[in-house]
Write a protein that holds these residues in place. Structure first.
Motif, short mmCIF file in Angstrom:
data_model
loop_
_atom_site.label_atom_id
_atom_site.label_comp_id
_atom_site.label_asym_id
_atom_site.label_seq_id
_atom_site.Cartn_x
_atom_site.Cartn_y
_atom_site.Cartn_z
N SER A 122 -5.10 -4.82 -19.86
CA SER A 122 -4.09 -4.23 -18.98
C SER A 122 -4.47 -2.80 -18.58
O SER A 122 -4.45 -2.46 -17.38
CB SER A 122 -2.73 -4.24 -19.67
OG SER A 122 -2.79 -3.56 -20.93
N SER A 123 -4.82 -1.98 -19.56
CA SER A 123 -5.16 -0.59 -19.25
C SER A 123 -6.48 -0.51 -18.49
O SER A 123 -6.65 0.36 -17.61
CB SER A 123 -5.23 0.24 -20.53
OG SER A 123 -6.13 -0.32 -21.46
N PHE A 124 -7.43 -1.40 -18.77
CA PHE A 124 -8.70 -1.39 -18.04
C PHE A 124 -8.50 -1.80 -16.58
O PHE A 124 -9.14 -1.24 -15.68
CB PHE A 124 -9.71 -2.34 -18.70
CG PHE A 124 -11.04 -2.39 -18.00
CD1 PHE A 124 -11.86 -1.27 -17.96
CD2 PHE A 124 -11.46 -3.55 -17.37
CE1 PHE A 124 -13.09 -1.30 -17.30
CE2 PHE A 124 -12.68 -3.59 -16.71
CZ PHE A 124 -13.49 -2.47 -16.68
N LEU A 125 -7.58 -2.74 -16.34
CA LEU A 125 -7.29 -3.14 -14.97
C LEU A 125 -6.70 -1.97 -14.19
O LEU A 125 -7.11 -1.69 -13.05
CB LEU A 125 -6.31 -4.32 -14.97
CG LEU A 125 -5.83 -4.80 -13.59
CD1 LEU A 125 -7.01 -5.28 -12.75
CD2 LEU A 125 -4.78 -5.90 -13.74
N VAL A 126 -5.74 -1.27 -14.80
CA VAL A 126 -5.13 -0.11 -14.14
C VAL A 126 -6.18 0.96 -13.91
O VAL A 126 -6.25 1.57 -12.83
CB VAL A 126 -3.97 0.45 -14.99
CG1 VAL A 126 -3.45 1.77 -14.41
CG2 VAL A 126 -2.84 -0.58 -15.07
N PHE A 127 -7.02 1.22 -14.91
CA PHE A 127 -8.10 2.21 -14.79
C PHE A 127 -9.03 1.87 -13.63
O PHE A 127 -9.37 2.74 -12.81
CB PHE A 127 -8.88 2.28 -16.11
CG PHE A 127 -10.16 3.06 -16.02
CD1 PHE A 127 -10.16 4.44 -16.17
CD2 PHE A 127 -11.37 2.42 -15.78
CE1 PHE A 127 -11.34 5.18 -16.07
CE2 PHE A 127 -12.55 3.14 -15.70
CZ PHE A 127 -12.53 4.52 -15.85
N SER A 128 -9.43 0.61 -13.53
CA SER A 128 -10.38 0.19 -12.50
C SER A 128 -9.78 0.33 -11.10
O SER A 128 -10.44 0.82 -10.17
CB SER A 128 -10.81 -1.26 -12.74
OG SER A 128 -11.42 -1.40 -14.00
N VAL A 129 -8.52 -0.08 -10.95
CA VAL A 129 -7.86 0.01 -9.65
C VAL A 129 -7.70 1.47 -9.22
O VAL A 129 -7.99 1.84 -8.08
CB VAL A 129 -6.50 -0.71 -9.68
CG1 VAL A 129 -5.72 -0.43 -8.40
CG2 VAL A 129 -6.69 -2.21 -9.87
#
Length: 297
Positions: free
Chosen positions: A34-41
């Motif tokens: 979840s946090s990696f997805l937000v970071f990437s976006v």
């Protein structure tokens, strides 16, 4: 004896340190989907904004984009360096806070065009700073070498005071930037009534009130703001007030969290960092994989 071998060894040691740290960072960034997805976006959005600002030759805004790009790596860097584990809700909130403050607030001027944008961020900052203060004491109390009994009320009070101290220091920073670098971080407020003893012609400390101010002349010209311009005081007090509210919200939930010894679910539970377990200590794992024998700090 030649010192060149020692220099080469030192350089090789530094290279291996950087390599192991990068490996740990890569694992840390991808630990939670979840946090990696937000970071990437958010990283994509920031890079797009950076390219756009450079094309527009708006280099001040480009600087804020670079700053935001650096800051979004900060949560993972702290987790690796300090060996603490940030819960995904806390990490995601921090990432969104950075994007909202730097890209939306500064680059896209949300502080000016969106009502109460600054107020929202200061409220959130009060909550997050209280979470940091709370967790610092919790982690210290979990130390194997230093453990002491702390009441839930004391933990909540420390969290509250820590948050308010951060809020005050930030207002000092805003004032210093405005005073020495001629910025306008302490946004002005248009008011229609002033009260001041400086307007008392008798100099007897009596308050003189002026109502219904609709225009102010400066050097013979109307400012055109429709009233008197307060230079930052109201903005500062409002920021401290909402910081206070955010700190109170976390401190109250943190109190019940501490009283239940972490067993009772409260909003604080999702925002309290903890010490890393062996399975989560990616820096130690990277060193072991690379045959790194240096003592841990």
């Amino acid at each position: 004896m030649s010192k060149k071998p020692n220099l080469r060894q030192s350089m090789e040691r530094d290279r291996r340190k950087r390599k192991t740290f990068r490996q740990a960072m890569e694992k840390e960034l991808r630990e939670h989907k979840s946090s990696f997805l937000v970071f990437s976006v958010l990283r994509i959005f920031i890079l797009v904004a950076l390219v756009r600002q450079i094309m527009l030759k708006n280099y001040e805004s480009a600087f804020f984009c670079v700053l935001a790009l650096v800051l979004i790596y900060l949560p993972s860097w702290l987790q690796v360096k300090l060996r603490v584990e940030l819960p995904p809700p806390l990490e995601i909130t921090i990432l969104c806070f950075i994007y909202a403050a730097e890209i939306l607030g500064e680059v896209n001027a949300f502080y000016v065009v969106v009502p109460h944008w600054d107020t929202m961020l200061h409220t959130l900052n009060g909550f997050l700073a209280a979470a940091v203060g709370f967790s610092l004491v919790m982690i210290l109390n979990d130390s194997e070498t230093l453990t002491f009994e702390l009441s839930p009320f004391f933990l909540a009070m420390v969290a509250f005071c820590f948050s308010m101290t951060i809020g005050v220091l930030w207002e000092f920073f805003e004032f210093a930037m405005d005073a020495f670098f001629h910025t306008d971080m302490q946004k002005d407020t248009v008011i229609h009534t002033i009260r001041s003893v400086a307007l008392d012609p008798t100099h007897s400390n009596k308050v003189v009130t002026v109502h219904g101010i609709r225009e102010v002349l400066v050097n013979g010209s109307d400012l055109g703001v429709g009233g008197y311009l307060d230079i930052g005081l109201i903005d500062t007090m409002k920021d401290l007030l909402v910081n206070f509210l955010g700190a109170v919200v976390f401190s109250v939930t943190g109190f019940f969290y501490a009283r239940s010894k972490g067993n009772k679910k409260t909003p604080a539970q999702s925002f309290v960092p903890s010490r890393k377990s062996e399975a989560q200590d990616y820096l130690k794992q990277a060193r072991q994989t690379g045959g790194w024998k240096e003592k841990e700090p």
